[in-house]
Scaffold this motif. Sequence first.
Motif, short mmCIF file in Angstrom:
data_model
loop_
_atom_site.label_atom_id
_atom_site.label_comp_id
_atom_site.label_asym_id
_atom_site.label_seq_id
_atom_site.Cartn_x
_atom_site.Cartn_y
_atom_site.Cartn_z
N GLY A 60 0.84 -1.20 0.00
CA GLY A 60 0.00 0.00 0.00
C GLY A 60 0.87 1.25 0.00
N LEU A 61 1.48 1.50 -1.15
CA LEU A 61 2.48 2.58 -1.23
C LEU A 61 1.88 3.94 -0.87
N GLN A 62 0.76 4.30 -1.48
CA GLN A 62 0.18 5.62 -1.24
C GLN A 62 -0.26 5.78 0.22
N ASN A 63 -0.84 4.75 0.79
CA ASN A 63 -1.25 4.82 2.19
C ASN A 63 -0.04 4.98 3.11
N ALA A 64 1.05 4.30 2.76
CA ALA A 64 2.26 4.41 3.57
C ALA A 64 2.84 5.82 3.49
N ILE A 65 2.88 6.40 2.29
CA ILE A 65 3.40 7.77 2.13
C ILE A 65 2.51 8.76 2.86
N LEU A 66 1.19 8.57 2.79
CA LEU A 66 0.25 9.47 3.44
C LEU A 66 0.44 9.46 4.95
N ASN A 67 0.50 8.28 5.54
CA ASN A 67 0.67 8.20 6.99
C ASN A 67 2.04 8.72 7.43
#
Length: 319
Positions: free
Chosen positions: A108-115
Motif C-alpha cells: 500500500g504505497l500511497q497509504n504508507a506515504i500518506l501516513n
Amino acid sequence: MPFSGFDVIIPVLVVLVLLLIFAGIKTVPQGFNYTVERFGGYTRTLTPGLNIIVPFIDRIGAKMNMMEQVLDVPTQEVITRDNAIVAVDGVAFYQVLTAAQAAYQVSGLQNAILNLTMTNIRSVMGSMDLDELLSNRDTINERLLRIVDDAASPWGIKMTRVEIKDINPPANLVESMARQMMAERNKRAQILEAEGLKQAQILEAEGRREAAFRDAEARERGAEAEARATQVVSEAIAAGDVQAVNYFVAQKYTEALATVGSAPNSKVVLMPMEASSLIGSLGGIGAIAREVFGDGSGQQPERPRTVSARPPRTGPVEG
C-alpha cells in the motif's frame, strides 16, 4: 476429398502457437514499468515498449506508475509547543524510481506515504511555537521534505515536494492575534509621532539658539559701533571739535525725548518750550569744551560773559 487426422492437427497446432506468441508478447505504455514474476518470484522489470515473456511460466506482477504523482494530505489538528491547536492540511508529490522496490518493499504505497507525511507534519510543527509556525512555512516545508524523503527512500521512491496548504488557528486565537497586531501598530504610530514631535522640538530649539546667536552677534556689532562712535567723539572733543560735542549731545537728547514720548504709559511730558534753551545749553557745553581743550590755536579762549536769563517756561504737552 476426405480429411485425415493430420490435416486437423496442423491447424490446431498453428492456432496454439499463435496463442502462445500473443500470450508472450507484452506492451508496456509510456510512464509505466511492469514487474515479471516466475513461479511467484520477481525476475525482472519490463520497460515501456514491446516485451516478450514466457507464457504460462512468467506473469505480470505489479504495474507501477513511474510518473510524478500527487497525494492530498487531509486536515489534521496539531498542538504547537506553546499549546495552541491549529488545523493543518497539505499536499505531497512523489515519484517511483525503482518499480521492484515500490512493489515489494511496502504494501500500500500511497497509504504508507500518506501516513508517513501526516506523522512528520505533527512532529515538525508540534516542535514550533505558533508565531514560528505562521511565519516560517518555507522552513517547515523544507524539513518535512527532507525527513519524509529519507524515510521513503528504501521504498524506491523520491519525494519531490511536501507543501503545507493551510494553517487555521481557532477563531478566538485569530481574534487575539488581530488585537495584538492592532496594539503593535498603535504602538509604532505613537513612537513615530513622538519621534516627530522630538525632532520638531529639536529643530525649534536649534532655531532659537541660532536666533539668539544672531541677536547676540547683532548686539555685539552694535556695541562695537557705539564704542567706535564714542571713541570718535572723544577724539573729536580732545581735539577741540565743538561741532562734534554739539552733535553728540543733541543726538542723545533727541533719543531720550523720543524714548519718553513713545512710552505706552506716558500721557503727559514736561519739556522746555523755547528752542533757544536747548541751543543755549549746547552753546554752553561748547564753551566749556573750548575752555577745557582750547580752540586749537594755542591761545586761551575768551571767557564768556555771564548773562542772566529767565528760566524757561514749561507747559504740559499731550503725549
